[in-house]
Scaffold this active site. Structure first.
Site, short mmCIF file in Angstrom:
data_model
loop_
_atom_site.label_atom_id
_atom_site.label_comp_id
_atom_site.label_asym_id
_atom_site.label_seq_id
_atom_site.Cartn_x
_atom_site.Cartn_y
_atom_site.Cartn_z
N CYS A 1 0.82 -1.22 0.00
CA CYS A 1 0.00 0.00 0.00
C CYS A 1 0.86 1.27 0.00
CB CYS A 1 -0.89 -0.02 1.24
SG CYS A 1 -1.87 1.48 1.43
N TYR B 1 -4.76 4.62 -9.69
CA TYR B 1 -5.91 3.83 -9.23
C TYR B 1 -7.14 4.17 -10.07
CZ TYR B 1 -3.58 2.02 -5.06
OH TYR B 1 -2.74 1.35 -4.22
#
Ligand SMILES: N[C@@H](CCC(=O)N[C@@H](CS)C(=O)NCC(=O)O)C(=O)O
Length: 315
Positions: free
Chosen positions: A63, A189
């Site tokens: 992440c 994203y």
């Protein structure tokens, strides 16, 4: 995700969508601040004073948002002050999972920490998460704020060598963050999780527009984005750069160019990686396995062997 404190349905990567099929990220829900004297910070409640050994950081190494906070912890010399747990790289049907029950709390899934802090919570159980071992609750789950706490919330416990948010650069840092986040950090994203061609292409061109701009900015020979000093803007950019060729170029279809094709940005990435403690915050194996385990984007679960990486990143 959690609804009224209960885990419902299997984990899905796509969060909310806008009217064009664009990916929308959830807003973080715990917004308290650690401060040197325990007074309240810019948001949330007080009662979280800086103390060695009291706080624990939960991260996933895949992440980028969690990695920001890991970098801040190392750069500020807080390795002995804040302990860390790393979740498994692959998201399970119940989201982030620990390999062994968590040493601090005994839980198996990240969502259990959210319901401990708020038994009726609704929302996604995201990392990073900063946990108060003494009160058994969440301090904050917004990486941008956790990074700022690392910089100034720990007072004398922190190493002052790097001021990641110096007063004289704050306006410029905020302005740069406000442009790099939507176009690049979250832009990849938005490209990867777009559900329409138009939303994908819009995000795609923003990603490469920002790369071109940053390549030119750093082209004047400066060491970091805002000159000779490393700031949080560099940390926030680095975490996206270091995942780019490994995950975003392939899985998220951001394939106009590789980071390796941008020589100035590649040198900049290497410069940050060479700072003490930084290489330890990057785990290429977790990044690859984690991203390529997202079934919605990669149904077979096959993890690519390549790309060949620069020596600074190769295992
Ligand atoms: N605003 C959050 C975003 C964090 C975030 O989206 N983390 C992702 C991993 S990269 C996550 O935990 N996702 C799990 C989920 O959405 O269920 C932050 O920056 O701290």
């Amino acid at each position: 995700m959690l609804i009224n404190g209960k885990w419902v349905a299997d984990w899905q990567p796509v969060q909310a969508k806008d009217e064009k099929g664009g990916f929308v990220r959830q807003t973080s829900s715990f917004r308290n601040w650690i401060t040197p004297d325990g007074s309240a910070g810019p948001t949330g409640d007080g009662g979280f004073p800086a103390e060695k050994g009291r706080y624990h950081l939960y991260v996933a190494l895949i992440c980028p948002w969690a990695s920001r906070t890991l970098m801040g912890r190392m750069l500020k010399g807080l390795g002995d002050v804040i302990s860390v747990s790393v979740v498994e790289p692959e998201l399970s049907a119940q989201g982030w999972r620990f390999k062994e029950p968590d040493e601090i709390t005994g839980v198996t899934y990240m969502h259990e920490l959210y319901t401990r802090a708020d038994p009726t919570i609704s929302g996604r159980a995201t990392v990073p998460l900063l946990w108060d071992k003494q009160r058994g609750t969440i301090v904050n789950n917004e990486s941008a704020e956790i990074l700022r706490m690392m910089n100034s919330g720990f007072g004398d416990l922190a190493d002052p060598t790097h001021d990641l948010y110096p007063a004289d650069l704050r306006e410029e840092i905020d302005a740069l963050n406000a442009r790099i986040y939507p176009s690049l950090n979250n832009g990849v994203y938005r490209a990867g999780f777009a559900t329409t061609q138009i939303a994908y292409e819009e995000a795609f061109y923003q990603v490469f527009g920002m790369f071109d701009e940053l390549e030119a900015l750093l082209g004047d020979g400066r060491r970091f984005l805002l000159g000779e000093r490393l700031t949080e803007a560099d940390i926030r950019l680095f975490v996206t750069l270091v995942r780019f060729d490994v995950a975003y170029h392939g899985l998220f279809k951001c394939n106009l160019r590789r980071l390796a094709d941008y020589s100035t940005l590649s040198d900049y990435q290497a410069r940050i990686l060479a700072l003490p403690g930084m290489r330890e915050t990057v785990d290429i194996d977790h990044i690859k396995r984690g991203y390529y385990s997202v079934k919605a984007l990669n149904p077979t679960g096959i993890v690519p062997v390549g790309p060949a990486l620069p020596a600074t990143l190769a295992a």
